[in-house]
Design an enzyme around this catalytic site. Structure first.
Site, PDB file in Angstrom:
ATOM      1  N   LYS A 162       0.829  -1.180   0.000  1.00  0.00           N
ATOM      2  CA  LYS A 162       0.000   0.000   0.000  1.00  0.00           C
ATOM      3  C   LYS A 162       0.883   1.256   0.000  1.00  0.00           C
ATOM      4  O   LYS A 162       2.046   1.151   0.358  1.00  0.00           O
ATOM      5  CB  LYS A 162      -0.931   0.002   1.191  1.00  0.00           C
ATOM      6  CG  LYS A 162      -0.171  -0.018   2.514  1.00  0.00           C
ATOM      7  CD  LYS A 162      -1.097   0.102   3.650  1.00  0.00           C
ATOM      8  CE  LYS A 162      -1.455   1.559   3.851  1.00  0.00           C
ATOM      9  NZ  LYS A 162      -1.511   1.962   5.249  1.00  0.00           N
ATOM     10  N   ASP A 191      -2.329  -6.648   2.289  1.00  0.00           N
ATOM     11  CA  ASP A 191      -2.948  -5.936   3.401  1.00  0.00           C
ATOM     12  C   ASP A 191      -2.477  -6.720   4.617  1.00  0.00           C
ATOM     13  O   ASP A 191      -2.970  -7.826   4.866  1.00  0.00           O
ATOM     14  CB  ASP A 191      -4.480  -5.957   3.303  1.00  0.00           C
ATOM     15  CG  ASP A 191      -5.105  -5.178   4.447  1.00  0.00           C
ATOM     16  OD1 ASP A 191      -4.547  -5.236   5.559  1.00  0.00           O
ATOM     17  OD2 ASP A 191      -6.129  -4.525   4.245  1.00  0.00           O
ATOM     18  N   HIS A 192      -1.495  -6.186   5.334  1.00  0.00           N
ATOM     19  CA  HIS A 192      -0.834  -7.048   6.322  1.00  0.00           C
ATOM     20  C   HIS A 192      -1.787  -7.494   7.432  1.00  0.00           C
ATOM     21  O   HIS A 192      -1.513  -8.459   8.131  1.00  0.00           O
ATOM     22  CB  HIS A 192       0.442  -6.400   6.864  1.00  0.00           C
ATOM     23  CG  HIS A 192       0.223  -5.343   7.896  1.00  0.00           C
ATOM     24  ND1 HIS A 192      -0.130  -4.065   7.577  1.00  0.00           N
ATOM     25  CD2 HIS A 192       0.305  -5.384   9.248  1.00  0.00           C
ATOM     26  CE1 HIS A 192      -0.252  -3.356   8.690  1.00  0.00           C
ATOM     27  NE2 HIS A 192      -0.002  -4.132   9.720  1.00  0.00           N
ATOM     28  N   LYS A 196      -2.345 -11.401   9.948  1.00  0.00           N
ATOM     29  CA  LYS A 196      -2.291 -11.533  11.408  1.00  0.00           C
ATOM     30  C   LYS A 196      -3.031 -12.798  11.829  1.00  0.00           C
ATOM     31  O   LYS A 196      -4.097 -13.098  11.323  1.00  0.00           O
ATOM     32  CB  LYS A 196      -2.920 -10.308  12.085  1.00  0.00           C
ATOM     33  CG  LYS A 196      -2.077  -9.038  11.959  1.00  0.00           C
ATOM     34  CD  LYS A 196      -2.711  -7.896  12.706  1.00  0.00           C
ATOM     35  CE  LYS A 196      -2.042  -6.579  12.394  1.00  0.00           C
ATOM     36  NZ  LYS A 196      -0.859  -6.294  13.214  1.00  0.00           N
ATOM     37  N   ASP A 249      -5.576   5.553   5.334  1.00  0.00           N
ATOM     38  CA  ASP A 249      -4.461   4.762   5.863  1.00  0.00           C
ATOM     39  C   ASP A 249      -4.940   3.459   6.508  1.00  0.00           C
ATOM     40  O   ASP A 249      -4.279   2.429   6.388  1.00  0.00           O
ATOM     41  CB  ASP A 249      -3.700   5.615   6.898  1.00  0.00           C
ATOM     42  CG  ASP A 249      -2.424   4.960   7.382  1.00  0.00           C
ATOM     43  OD1 ASP A 249      -1.697   4.408   6.544  1.00  0.00           O
ATOM     44  OD2 ASP A 249      -2.155   5.000   8.601  1.00  0.00           O
ATOM     45  N   HIS A 254      -7.412  -1.999   6.137  1.00  0.00           N
ATOM     46  CA  HIS A 254      -7.427  -2.928   7.270  1.00  0.00           C
ATOM     47  C   HIS A 254      -8.825  -3.097   7.896  1.00  0.00           C
ATOM     48  O   HIS A 254      -9.287  -4.209   8.120  1.00  0.00           O
ATOM     49  CB  HIS A 254      -6.450  -2.470   8.350  1.00  0.00           C
ATOM     50  CG  HIS A 254      -5.076  -2.179   7.831  1.00  0.00           C
ATOM     51  ND1 HIS A 254      -4.477  -2.909   6.827  1.00  0.00           N
ATOM     52  CD2 HIS A 254      -4.162  -1.237   8.170  1.00  0.00           C
ATOM     53  CE1 HIS A 254      -3.261  -2.433   6.590  1.00  0.00           C
ATOM     54  NE2 HIS A 254      -3.052  -1.411   7.385  1.00  0.00           N
ATOM     55  N   LYS A 354      -4.831   7.503  15.900  1.00  0.00           N
ATOM     56  CA  LYS A 354      -3.440   7.541  16.379  1.00  0.00           C
ATOM     57  C   LYS A 354      -3.432   8.301  17.702  1.00  0.00           C
ATOM     58  O   LYS A 354      -4.349   9.070  17.998  1.00  0.00           O
ATOM     59  CB  LYS A 354      -2.565   8.281  15.377  1.00  0.00           C
ATOM     60  CG  LYS A 354      -2.493   7.570  14.026  1.00  0.00           C
ATOM     61  CD  LYS A 354      -1.064   7.378  13.586  1.00  0.00           C
ATOM     62  CE  LYS A 354      -0.955   6.651  12.279  1.00  0.00           C
ATOM     63  NZ  LYS A 354      -0.578   5.245  12.408  1.00  0.00           N
TER      64      LYS A 354
HETATM   65  C1  BG6 Z   1      -0.166   0.566   8.426  1.00  0.00           C
HETATM   66  C2  BG6 Z   1      -0.453   2.040   8.540  1.00  0.00           C
HETATM   67  O1  BG6 Z   1      -0.780   0.036   7.291  1.00  0.00           O
HETATM   68  O2  BG6 Z   1      -0.664  -0.092   9.580  1.00  0.00           O
HETATM   69  C3  BG6 Z   1       0.146   2.616   9.802  1.00  0.00           C
HETATM   70  O3  BG6 Z   1       0.102   2.719   7.425  1.00  0.00           O
HETATM   71  C4  BG6 Z   1      -0.292   1.826  11.008  1.00  0.00           C
HETATM   72  O4  BG6 Z   1      -0.191   3.986   9.960  1.00  0.00           O
HETATM   73  C5  BG6 Z   1      -0.074   0.335  10.782  1.00  0.00           C
HETATM   74  O5  BG6 Z   1       0.436   2.278  12.125  1.00  0.00           O
HETATM   75  C6  BG6 Z   1      -0.685  -0.465  11.907  1.00  0.00           C
HETATM   76  O6  BG6 Z   1      -0.280  -1.795  11.795  1.00  0.00           O
HETATM   77  P1  BG6 Z   1      -0.152  -2.725  13.075  1.00  0.00           P
HETATM   78  O7  BG6 Z   1       0.182  -4.060  12.512  1.00  0.00           O
HETATM   79  O8  BG6 Z   1       0.934  -2.133  13.920  1.00  0.00           O
HETATM   80  O9  BG6 Z   1      -1.473  -2.671  13.756  1.00  0.00           O
END
Ligand code: BG6
Length: 504
Positions: A162, A191-192, A196, A249, A254, A354
């Site tokens: 992304k 999309d990480h 999870k 973002d 997500h 955030k």
């Molecule tokens: C990313 C965002 O995709 O995901 C970040 O760009 C965010 O802003 C992050 O902090 C959150 O990922 P995780 O795995 O730490 O929850």
């Protein structure tokens, strides 16, 4: 004895990381590969080639990789294992935006493939801004480095990070650029969140337990809350974040993917496209939020000065690199509906921000109230409803709130939590999302990746909200103190419906 669902067999290959000297490679990708190698999941003939502007040689790249592993790896750096692993790492300096670089890239890839006895399977990881995607894809194609999609072996695959666009139109353009060179079957959009462990468990929980599915609909569920709260502020990513904001973002990708997993119909198999079809159906029945409705169904806000984890945090507009008159949202809350049979009339409340009170993400499914008789006869003190909470992070697990009798002679009830923690139940820590995702690409399993139509469907829903904010939003955003749970406006969004955000 665990029950195997799918086997993942990684094929021998070279992973070429565009942006190899960057942050993502150092913090996530290399540590993920190291962990896979510790767990014996990588094939013995395997190589990583980092590409980047920084002028490093193989030795310096390995040193930087070692630092990254020492700092960010899930499992500790073990000298003997590292010595084996580092032999697979290579680096080439150059500009990927310059078509002249691709001859050298090709030569280097081919040399590594010969020396390491690799069969020519190639994975290109685009860990670079989308402005470089076109040059990278075209450069690879012109150098003859991309095999056609019907070549199962050797294969060529591309991984895309992304942001895939900032609205529907730009997402379509990016997809078109990549699509000119790679077939959809070769493209793995990350999309990480889908990697999870607890996110993957949502499907298992829903479809491997017979007690839940009969209740999983508008007849028994009052509403669903999806929260992804982060304690960190904007950090060092001011330039990126100013142009992005929380909706693009976090929600576009997500949170909507979490929603898909919670709300999807049971897929008829675990085949990647069958699962992805089920997920995208959810996006297709999202009720649009357009025009003035943004003020009724969404809240966006910015953090003001406050304290997070005992540390003073300046307000967002005072953070380094942020414009003092910025109107970028660092928090967003939404109320949305899915217009389908299963979810008719059930509100889904989503929030993310955030600089909030703590890092905590969960999906909470709140069931309907019991009838107002027997133990719930007194309207002045209603029984709290049953809630199934799926904790995604930090303490992965799930809990179910039930009502129980308080021991003793008095007729009293009290809510109790049935708690399950991954760590306690399985002992071993879960792999990082990138470990699973990289392994899946090497094995050619795209189920946990975003198909083009899903990315575009999600932007098609998000874009009118962005436009609504532009046209009908207020200039100054509501604020919430850093370290709090968000603005009062978000509380009102849910309280107006007689509900409350959960305390995490
Ligand atoms: C990313 C965002 O995709 O995901 C970040 O760009 C965010 O802003 C992050 O902090 C959150 O990922 P995780 O795995 O730490 O929850």
């Amino acid at each position: 004895m665990p029950h195997a669902i799918k086997d993942h067999q990684a094929d021998p290959c070279i992973l070429v990381i565009f942006g190899g000297s960057g942050d993502l490679a150092k913090r996530k990708l290399i540590p993920a590969l190291y962990n896979l190698s510790l767990d014996g999941m990588l094939p013995s003939n395997f190589a990583v080639l980092g590409l980047g502007r920084r002028n490093l040689n193989d030795g310096e790249f390995r040193e930087s990789a070692r630092e990254g592993i020492a700092k960010y790896s899930r499992q500790p750096l073990v000298d003997r294992k590292w010595a084996d692993f580092e032999k697979h790492l290579f680096y080439l300096a150059g500009s990927i935006d310059d078509s002249a670089s691709y001859e050298a890239i090709k030569n280097r890839i081919e040399r590594i493939e010969t020396e390491q006895h690799l069969p020519g399977n190639r994975i290109f990881y685009l860990a670079v801004p989308p402005t470089s995607f076109a040059a990278a894809c075209e450069g690879l194609q012109q150098a003859g480095l991309v095999s056609p999609p019907d070549h199962v072996h050797p294969f060529s695959r591309v991984i895309v990070e992304k942001p895939i666009g900032r609205d529907l139109k730009s997402a379509q353009e990016i997809n078109a650029v990549i699509g000119r060179v790679f077939d959809e079957s070769q493209i793995f959009r990350i999309d990480h969140y889908l990697g999870k462990e607890t996110v993957q468990n949502i499907m298992v929980l829903r479809f491997a337990n017979s007690i839940l599915e009969p209740l999983w609909n508008h007849k028994y569920i009052d509403h669903v809350q999806i929260t992804v709260s982060e304690a960190e502020g904007v950090g060092t990513r001011a330039t990126y974040y100013e142009e992005t904001g929380a909706l693009r973002d976090m929600v576009q990708n997500h949170l909507l993917q979490l929603l898909c997993l919670v709300a999807m119909e049971p897929p008829y198999s675990l085949d990647a496209d069958v699962v992805r079809n089920a997920r995208i159906d959810v996006l297709r029945c999202l009720r649009p939020i357009t025009g003035k409705d943004v003020n009724q169904f969404t809240v966006r806000a910015q953090y003001s000065p406050g304290i997070v984890d005992g540390v003073e945090v300046p307000g967002y507009r005072r953070e380094p690199g942020i414009r003092p008159d910025s109107t970028t949202e660092t928090y967003v809350a939404l109320k949305l509906f899915l217009d389908n049979w299963r979810w008719a009339g059930v509100p889904f409340y989503l929030r993310t921000g955030k600089a909030m009170a703590k890092r905590a993400s969960e999906v909470a499914v709140q069931f309907k109230d019991i009838p107002q008789i027997l133990f719930n006869a007194n309207p002045a003190s209603p029984q709290p409803p049953n809630v199934l909470a799926l904790r995604i992070q930090p303490e992965e697990g799930m809990s179910l709130r039930m009502i129980s009798k308080v021991p003793g002679t008095k007729a009293q009830t009290h809510p109790v939590e049935l708690n399950f923690k991954y760590g306690d139940a399985f002992g071993s820590p879960s792999p990082e999302a990138y470990e699973r995702l990289l392994l899946d690409v090497m094995a050619g399993d795209a189920s946990l990746f975003m198909r083009r139509d899903a990315v575009e469907a999600s932007w098609a829903w998000i874009t009118p909200i962005l436009e609504g904010w532009q046209t009908h939003g207020t200039k100054w955003l509501p604020e919430y103190p850093a370290g709090s749970w968000g603005p009062v406006e978000a509380d009102r969004l849910i309280q107006n419906d007689g509900r409350m955000w959960r305390m995490l």
